[in-house]
Write a protein that holds these residues in place. Structure first.
Motif, PDB file in Angstrom:
ATOM      1  N   GLU A   8     -93.419 -38.172 -61.727  1.00 10.72           N
ATOM      2  CA  GLU A   8     -95.019 -37.089 -60.757  1.00 10.72           C
ATOM      3  C   GLU A   8     -94.181 -35.996 -59.742  1.00 10.72           C
ATOM      4  OE1 GLU A   8     -99.768 -37.444 -60.705  1.00 10.72           O
ATOM      5  OE2 GLU A   8     -98.802 -38.987 -60.654  1.00 10.72           O
ATOM      6  N   GLN A   9     -94.663 -34.869 -59.312  1.00  8.47           N
ATOM      7  CA  GLN A   9     -94.535 -34.426 -58.345  1.00  8.47           C
ATOM      8  C   GLN A   9     -96.579 -33.047 -58.317  1.00  8.47           C
ATOM      9  OE1 GLN A   9     -91.212 -32.078 -57.855  1.00  8.47           O
ATOM     10  NE2 GLN A   9     -92.540 -29.788 -57.377  1.00  8.47           N
ATOM     11  N   ARG A  10     -97.175 -33.648 -57.352  1.00  8.68           N
ATOM     12  CA  ARG A  10     -98.413 -32.982 -57.320  1.00  8.68           C
ATOM     13  C   ARG A  10     -99.022 -33.101 -56.065  1.00  8.68           C
ATOM     14  NH1 ARG A  10    -100.044 -38.931 -58.509  1.00  8.68           N
ATOM     15  NH2 ARG A  10    -101.184 -40.335 -56.756  1.00  8.68           N
ATOM     16  N   PRO A  11     -99.306 -31.754 -55.848  1.00  6.22           N
ATOM     17  CA  PRO A  11    -100.385 -31.864 -54.425  1.00  6.22           C
ATOM     18  C   PRO A  11    -101.649 -32.868 -53.645  1.00  6.22           C
ATOM     19  CG  PRO A  11    -101.012 -30.058 -55.965  1.00  6.22           C
ATOM     20  CD  PRO A  11    -100.303 -31.469 -56.591  1.00  6.22           C
ATOM     21  N   ALA A  12    -101.568 -32.705 -52.569  1.00  5.20           N
ATOM     22  CA  ALA A  12    -102.340 -34.009 -52.251  1.00  5.20           C
ATOM     23  C   ALA A  12    -104.242 -33.223 -52.449  1.00  5.20           C
ATOM     24  CB  ALA A  12    -101.603 -33.973 -50.867  1.00  5.20           C
ATOM     25  N   SER A 235     -90.525 -28.049 -53.929  1.00  4.17           N
ATOM     26  CA  SER A 235     -92.169 -28.992 -53.244  1.00  4.17           C
ATOM     27  C   SER A 235     -92.275 -28.562 -52.152  1.00  4.17           C
ATOM     28  CB  SER A 235     -91.982 -30.253 -52.805  1.00  4.17           C
ATOM     29  OG  SER A 235     -91.258 -30.809 -54.819  1.00  4.17           O
ATOM     30  N   GLY A 236     -93.772 -27.781 -51.642  1.00  2.72           N
ATOM     31  CA  GLY A 236     -93.824 -27.000 -50.360  1.00  2.72           C
ATOM     32  C   GLY A 236     -95.023 -28.335 -49.346  1.00  2.72           C
ATOM     33  N   ASP A 237     -95.317 -28.005 -48.424  1.00  2.47           N
ATOM     34  CA  ASP A 237     -96.711 -28.929 -47.497  1.00  2.47           C
ATOM     35  C   ASP A 237     -97.581 -29.724 -48.898  1.00  2.47           C
ATOM     36  OD1 ASP A 237     -98.018 -29.535 -45.615  1.00  2.47           O
ATOM     37  OD2 ASP A 237     -99.229 -27.915 -45.022  1.00  2.47           O
ATOM     38  N   ARG A 238     -97.954 -30.887 -48.112  1.00  2.00           N
ATOM     39  CA  ARG A 238     -98.583 -31.364 -48.493  1.00  2.00           C
ATOM     40  C   ARG A 238     -98.384 -32.285 -50.256  1.00  2.00           C
ATOM     41  NH1 ARG A 238    -102.923 -28.507 -45.861  1.00  2.00           N
ATOM     42  NH2 ARG A 238    -103.316 -29.771 -43.715  1.00  2.00           N
ATOM     43  N   ILE A 241     -94.236 -36.613 -54.228  1.00  2.00           N
ATOM     44  CA  ILE A 241     -92.906 -36.788 -55.706  1.00  2.00           C
ATOM     45  C   ILE A 241     -93.030 -38.123 -55.525  1.00  2.00           C
ATOM     46  CG2 ILE A 241     -90.719 -36.505 -55.814  1.00  2.00           C
ATOM     47  CD1 ILE A 241     -91.721 -34.659 -53.385  1.00  2.00           C
ATOM     48  N   ARG A 242     -92.761 -38.406 -56.961  1.00  5.57           N
ATOM     49  CA  ARG A 242     -92.830 -40.042 -57.545  1.00  5.57           C
ATOM     50  C   ARG A 242     -91.847 -40.279 -57.829  1.00  5.57           C
ATOM     51  NH1 ARG A 242     -95.506 -43.604 -61.130  1.00  5.57           N
ATOM     52  NH2 ARG A 242     -97.042 -41.455 -62.478  1.00  5.57           N
ATOM     53  N   PHE A 243     -91.018 -41.237 -57.595  1.00  8.95           N
ATOM     54  CA  PHE A 243     -89.678 -41.621 -58.709  1.00  8.95           C
ATOM     55  C   PHE A 243     -89.744 -42.656 -59.205  1.00  8.95           C
ATOM     56  CE2 PHE A 243     -88.663 -39.335 -54.170  1.00  8.95           C
ATOM     57  CZ  PHE A 243     -88.087 -38.840 -54.864  1.00  8.95           C
TER      58      PHE A 243
END
Length: 303
Positions: A8-12, A235-238, A241-243
Motif C-alpha cells: 500500500e502507498q497512501r498519504p497521511a 512518493s512525495g511529502d507525507r 509505503i507499507r511493504f
C-alpha cells in the motif's frame, strides 16, 4: 535477495489530537495487525504556533511504548514519576509506559515558529504490558550517522545498520528506526530482516520505491541506470509505503532527493484490546485500566 512488494502507498490524513494540535496521521486506530508491532504514526509539523502550542496536556498510557523524534522546535515533557526534560532538534525519546504513566508533551516552535516531529506507538507483548515504566532520552549528538560513497546519509536511531548501532536499546519489538536521506537521482537498496514488518514514511523530496510483484494498472516501467524497474509513481511529502515480506527495499530518488523514515519491527501476533491511549490484550484488562484511572490506582508502586 528478494525485494519486498509494496502492499500500500497512501498519504497521511490530517487530524487533530491533544488540546488542538493539528497533525497528519499515517496510520492508527484501524487494524492493529496491519503493521504489528506498530500501532500508530503521527507527523506533527506546523508553521503556525497556534496550531500546536496547546500541546498534549496530562494523559495516561498503559501497555505501549511511544517514540518521539523531533526535527524542529522543542517538546517539553513531564510525568507522574517526576521526570521532566526537553527534546530539541534531532533528539529522540523512547518511553515505555508499561504498567501505567501519566505525562504531558508540550511543543514549542523554533525561532521562526516552526515545529516538526514524529510520534510512533509500539505495542508491548502480554509479558511486558505491566512492566515498570521507563524513559530513554537521546540527544542528537549521540545518534550515529553513516554516509555512503554515493552521498546517502542514514541516522541510526534504533537497531544495527551499516556497522553502527542506535543508542536506544531494550525495546520489546527489537525494531530498526532509520532516518534516510538519498541524494538526487541515486538508486539505493536497504536490507531489512525478512521476519520484520516494515514501512517507509517520506517527509521531504520525492522517491519511487521498487515493487517486487507489480499488479496491473498502477505501476510504471522505467529504465533507470540501464535496468528495467517496476516502480510506483513518485512518493512525495507525507506518504506512507507499507511493504510485504522480503529482505530488502529499493528506492530511486527524485530530482530533489528523498528523505524518509524506514522502520521495521518483529510482529507480536497477540490479541489487541485498544481504547485511546491504552492498549491491552483483553477487554477485561482494558476495563481494569480504566477502573484504575477512576479509583486512583493507575500508577503502580515502583520497586
Amino acid at each position: 535477495m528478494s525485494i519486498r512488494p509494496i502492499l500500500e502507498q497512501r498519504p497521511a490524513s490530517p487530524t487533530m489530537e491533544g488540546a488542538g494540535v493539528k497533525l497528519h496521521r499515517a496510520f492508527g486506530f484501524h487494524d492493529p495487525s496491519e503493521l504489528d508491532p506498530f500501532l500508530l504514526f503521527d507527523d506533527f509539523r506546523n508553521e503556525r504556533p497556534e496550531d500546536f502550542e496547546a500541546g498534549f496536556p496530562w494523559h495516561p498510557h498503559r501497555g505501549i511504548e511511544t517514540i518521539t523524534y523531533v526535527l524542529e522546535g522543542t517538546v517539553a515533557h513531564g510525568d507522574s514519576l517526576g521526570n521532566v526534560g526537553t527534546l530539541g532538534a534531532g533528539d529522540v525519546q523512547w518511553m515505555t509506559a508499561g504498567s501505567g504513566i501519566l505525562h504531558q508533551e508540550m511543543p514549542k516552535g523554533n525561532a521562526k515558529g516552526q515545529m516538526h516531529g514524529f510520534q510512533l506507538w509500539g505495542n508491548l507483548p502480554a509479558s511486558q504490558k505491566m512492566t515498570a515504566p521507563r524513559y530513554q532520552d537521546v540527544q542528537a549528538k549521540d545518534i550515529p550517522e553513516v554516509i555512503d560513497d554515493d552521498g546517502t546519509r542514514v541516522r541510526v536511531i534504533v537497531g544495527d545498520f551499516w556497522g553502527k548501532r542506535g543508542p536506544v536499546d531494550g525495546i520489546a519489538a527489537d525494531p530498526q528506526y532509520l532516518d534516510v536521506s538519498v541524494p538526487p537521482g541515486v538508486k539505493k537498496t536497504f536490507r531489512i530482516d525478512t521476519y520484520r514488518r516494515a514501512f517507509a514514511y517520506v517527509f521531504a523530496g520525492q522517491g519511487a520505491f521498487v515493487d517486487a510483484a507489480p499488479p496491473q494498472g498502477i505501476l510504471l516501467e522505467k529504465e533507470v541506470a540501464g535496468e528495467e524497474l517496476h516502480i510506483r509513481d513518485m512518493s512525495g511529502d507525507r506518504t506512507l509505503i507499507r511493504f510485504g515480506t522480503g529482505d530488502e527495499i529499493t528506492v530511486q530518488a527524485g530530482p530533489e532527493g528523498v528523505r524518509f523514515l524506514l522502520i521495521s519491527g518483529a510482529p507480536i501476533e497477540e490479541p489487541v484490546a485498544w481504547h485511546g491511549p491504552i492498549v491491552m490484550n483483553t477487554r477485561e484488562e482494558l476495563n481494569q485500566a480504566f477502573r484504575d484511572l477512576r479509583n486512583g490506582t493507575f500508577i503502580k508502586p515502583q520497586h
